[in-house]
Design an enzyme around this catalytic site. Sequence first.
Site, PDB file in Angstrom:
ATOM      1  N   GLY A 239       0.879  -1.271  -0.044  1.00  0.00           N
ATOM      2  CA  GLY A 239       0.059  -0.052   0.021  1.00  0.00           C
ATOM      3  C   GLY A 239       0.645   1.030  -0.007  1.00  0.00           C
ATOM      4  O   GLY A 239       0.326   2.349  -0.210  1.00  0.00           O
ATOM      5  N   PRO A 276       4.286  -5.113  -0.834  1.00  0.00           N
ATOM      6  CA  PRO A 276       4.450  -4.219  -1.646  1.00  0.00           C
ATOM      7  C   PRO A 276       4.444  -4.389  -2.962  1.00  0.00           C
ATOM      8  O   PRO A 276       5.152  -5.272  -3.498  1.00  0.00           O
ATOM      9  CB  PRO A 276       5.695  -3.413  -1.473  1.00  0.00           C
ATOM     10  CG  PRO A 276       6.730  -4.321  -0.798  1.00  0.00           C
ATOM     11  CD  PRO A 276       5.806  -5.387  -0.108  1.00  0.00           C
ATOM     12  N   ARG A 314      -5.566   3.007 -15.962  1.00  0.00           N
ATOM     13  CA  ARG A 314      -5.790   4.007 -14.680  1.00  0.00           C
ATOM     14  C   ARG A 314      -6.174   5.395 -14.950  1.00  0.00           C
ATOM     15  O   ARG A 314      -6.970   5.622 -14.195  1.00  0.00           O
ATOM     16  CB  ARG A 314      -4.150   3.895 -14.294  1.00  0.00           C
ATOM     17  CG  ARG A 314      -3.563   2.521 -13.759  1.00  0.00           C
ATOM     18  CD  ARG A 314      -2.400   2.666 -12.918  1.00  0.00           C
ATOM     19  NE  ARG A 314      -2.794   3.067 -11.471  1.00  0.00           N
ATOM     20  CZ  ARG A 314      -2.802   4.057 -11.060  1.00  0.00           C
ATOM     21  NH1 ARG A 314      -2.004   5.060 -11.761  1.00  0.00           N
ATOM     22  NH2 ARG A 314      -3.077   4.278  -9.878  1.00  0.00           N
ATOM     23  N   TYR A 318      -9.548   5.434 -12.533  1.00  0.00           N
ATOM     24  CA  TYR A 318      -9.264   6.117 -11.200  1.00  0.00           C
ATOM     25  C   TYR A 318      -8.816   7.481 -11.545  1.00  0.00           C
ATOM     26  O   TYR A 318      -8.434   8.375 -10.305  1.00  0.00           O
ATOM     27  CB  TYR A 318      -7.964   5.436 -10.460  1.00  0.00           C
ATOM     28  CG  TYR A 318      -8.123   3.940 -10.574  1.00  0.00           C
ATOM     29  CD1 TYR A 318      -8.695   3.208  -9.453  1.00  0.00           C
ATOM     30  CD2 TYR A 318      -6.941   3.268 -11.315  1.00  0.00           C
ATOM     31  CE1 TYR A 318      -8.926   1.804  -9.754  1.00  0.00           C
ATOM     32  CE2 TYR A 318      -7.061   1.637 -11.286  1.00  0.00           C
ATOM     33  CZ  TYR A 318      -7.818   1.153 -10.365  1.00  0.00           C
ATOM     34  OH  TYR A 318      -7.794  -0.334 -10.424  1.00  0.00           O
ATOM     35  N   CYS A 346     -12.664   4.209 -29.350  1.00  0.00           N
ATOM     36  CA  CYS A 346     -13.894   4.959 -29.516  1.00  0.00           C
ATOM     37  C   CYS A 346     -14.703   5.176 -28.224  1.00  0.00           C
ATOM     38  O   CYS A 346     -15.893   4.597 -28.172  1.00  0.00           O
ATOM     39  CB  CYS A 346     -14.827   4.202 -30.595  1.00  0.00           C
ATOM     40  SG  CYS A 346     -13.544   3.994 -31.768  1.00  0.00           S
ATOM     41  N   TYR A 375       0.282  -1.784 -12.153  1.00  0.00           N
ATOM     42  CA  TYR A 375      -1.040  -1.856 -12.657  1.00  0.00           C
ATOM     43  C   TYR A 375      -1.330  -1.258 -13.957  1.00  0.00           C
ATOM     44  O   TYR A 375      -2.096  -0.549 -14.198  1.00  0.00           O
ATOM     45  CB  TYR A 375      -1.971  -1.153 -11.698  1.00  0.00           C
ATOM     46  CG  TYR A 375      -1.650  -1.554 -10.143  1.00  0.00           C
ATOM     47  CD1 TYR A 375      -1.971  -2.942  -9.880  1.00  0.00           C
ATOM     48  CD2 TYR A 375      -1.084  -0.979  -9.090  1.00  0.00           C
ATOM     49  CE1 TYR A 375      -2.088  -3.530  -8.593  1.00  0.00           C
ATOM     50  CE2 TYR A 375      -0.922  -1.635  -7.952  1.00  0.00           C
ATOM     51  CZ  TYR A 375      -1.338  -2.862  -7.555  1.00  0.00           C
ATOM     52  OH  TYR A 375      -1.219  -3.160  -6.328  1.00  0.00           O
TER      53      TYR A 375
HETATM   54  N1  LLP Z   1      -1.814  -6.878  -0.742  1.00  0.00           N
HETATM   55  C1  LLP Z   1      -3.003  -7.079  -0.892  1.00  0.00           C
HETATM   56  C2  LLP Z   1      -3.714  -8.197  -0.230  1.00  0.00           C
HETATM   57  C3  LLP Z   1      -3.474  -6.118  -1.867  1.00  0.00           C
HETATM   58  O1  LLP Z   1      -5.042  -6.255  -2.200  1.00  0.00           O
HETATM   59  C4  LLP Z   1      -2.638  -5.208  -2.587  1.00  0.00           C
HETATM   60  C5  LLP Z   1      -3.381  -4.429  -3.598  1.00  0.00           C
HETATM   61  C6  LLP Z   1      -1.490  -5.230  -2.367  1.00  0.00           C
HETATM   62  C7  LLP Z   1      -0.722  -6.139  -1.404  1.00  0.00           C
HETATM   63  C8  LLP Z   1      -0.394  -4.530  -3.110  1.00  0.00           C
HETATM   64  O2  LLP Z   1      -0.553  -3.174  -3.022  1.00  0.00           O
HETATM   65  P1  LLP Z   1       0.330  -1.970  -3.359  1.00  0.00           P
HETATM   66  O3  LLP Z   1       1.628  -2.192  -2.750  1.00  0.00           O
HETATM   67  O4  LLP Z   1       0.522  -1.922  -4.785  1.00  0.00           O
HETATM   68  O5  LLP Z   1      -0.324  -0.695  -2.908  1.00  0.00           O
HETATM   69  N2  LLP Z   1      -5.142  -1.304  -9.764  1.00  0.00           N
HETATM   70  C9  LLP Z   1      -5.134  -0.504  -8.875  1.00  0.00           C
HETATM   71  C10 LLP Z   1      -4.385  -0.767  -7.285  1.00  0.00           C
HETATM   72  C11 LLP Z   1      -5.108  -1.930  -6.851  1.00  0.00           C
HETATM   73  C12 LLP Z   1      -4.512  -2.639  -5.638  1.00  0.00           C
HETATM   74  C13 LLP Z   1      -5.193  -3.783  -5.262  1.00  0.00           C
HETATM   75  N3  LLP Z   1      -4.493  -4.489  -4.146  1.00  0.00           N
HETATM   76  C14 LLP Z   1      -4.398   0.915  -9.049  1.00  0.00           C
HETATM   77  O6  LLP Z   1      -3.917   0.843 -10.522  1.00  0.00           O
HETATM   78  O7  LLP Z   1      -4.203   1.882  -8.505  1.00  0.00           O
END
Ligand code: LLP
Length: 421
Positions: A239, A276, A314, A318, A346, A375
């Site tokens: 996150g 991460p 994205r 978002y 389109c 992503y």
């Molecule tokens: N662990 C779990 C259980 C998760 O659901 C996620 C992301 C992560 C780790 C990794 O999180 P990160 O470190 O990447 O923030 N498609 C979206 C992001 C979706 C994230 C889903 N879960 C975007 O493009 O912003």
Amino acid sequence: MDHFLYKNGALHAEDVPLADIAAEVGTPFYVYSSATLLRHFRLFDEALEGMDHLVCYAMKAASNQAILKTLAEAGAGMDVVSIGEYLRAKAAGVPGDKIVFSGVGKTVEEMCIAVEGGIRQFNVESEPEMELLSAVAQSLGKVVPITVRVNPDVDAKTHAKIATGKSENKFGIPISRAREVYAMAAALPGLEVIGIDVHIGSQLTELEPFELAYNKVAELTETLRADGHDIRRLDLGGGLGIPYERSNTAPPLPTEYGALIKKTLGHLGCEIEIEPGRLIAGNAGLLVSSVIFVKSGEGRDFLILDAAMNDLIRPAMYDAWHDIVPVIEPEAGVEQQPYDVVGPVCESGDTFAKQRNLPPLASGDLVAFRSAGAYGAVMSSEYNTRPLIPEVLVKDNQFAVIRQRPSFEDMINRDTIPSWL
Ligand code: LLP
């Protein structure tokens, strides 16, 4: 810091000019820097130094096997959310005991493959999942290690579509019910309860929500231990956000995040896992595209690129910002002008940026979207029968295509026509 810099007036990935890749591979394409991937992984690894820990890369962010192998060779584990990801990690050489299986909806088939193939732990998210997993494990003569994902009801202060730690979100079990759920898990014969899991959302730009969540996890660890559970592993999710807009303030660094983990949870003596994704892959990848046309509209100019929303969803999904830069470095002092940067798909949602200031660009010029490594490719589709675009990995002065662009024939031949037609 990443390894995409202008050298002699041209944007490079490490020591490779992007224009060289474009000439060989064609546009659009994704390009990743090995050095940046490794740098980001090591930042996390070093931030947790002194604690027993494993950095499990959330491979949903970018799951090409060449990326997985690069990180796995540096010692990374993997966080997977489907059996497809599990098998992909295995194919890239990651051993089962370094793979963590997360997700709210694991099926019997998925559980069977992961239990048989070996798994570090399942992060379980509900009572029915617990019961099913225990039954599956028993039928295979195994006892599987689990953590329970708790939902701490913390506001991650991020985009609503990627916040996961509030009580209205589908993730985890409410922390208020944790004791009862852990008691139930401990009584199931196919499960061995080893820890707690939490993940509150993605693209967090402050430490405070993590602190709130991790304090709750610390308290819960003590409570569950007092209840007789041997809580020895804490999976803290992923996150941590990245600076998408370079002109804006930057999110906290992995070192600060690591210090927070030590402060909130260090005294418990648990093994720490983190998951991460974005921070490892995001700024380690670019999407490179060519300008097809510059079109004058009513009071605005459209920069029509050969990349589209199907390649990088994205912004459409978002409202995400991605820095866009020309591949040829603009002359110092050149006046910028606003463009609406769009793709050929389109629908009007196929807009990457509105009124974005860029140096004057013309048909055939190359541009790069920064922070597209996470992503990006993984969320792409063949909408409008546009082929999935190639992925390229750079290491020093070498580059390799790590996913080929499919031919139109391959794409079309995937359909089958029923006998009645
Ligand atoms: N662990 C779990 C259980 C998760 O659901 C996620 C992301 C992560 C780790 C990794 O999180 P990160 O470190 O990447 O923030 N498609 C979206 C992001 C979706 C994230 C889903 N879960 C975007 O493009 O912003």
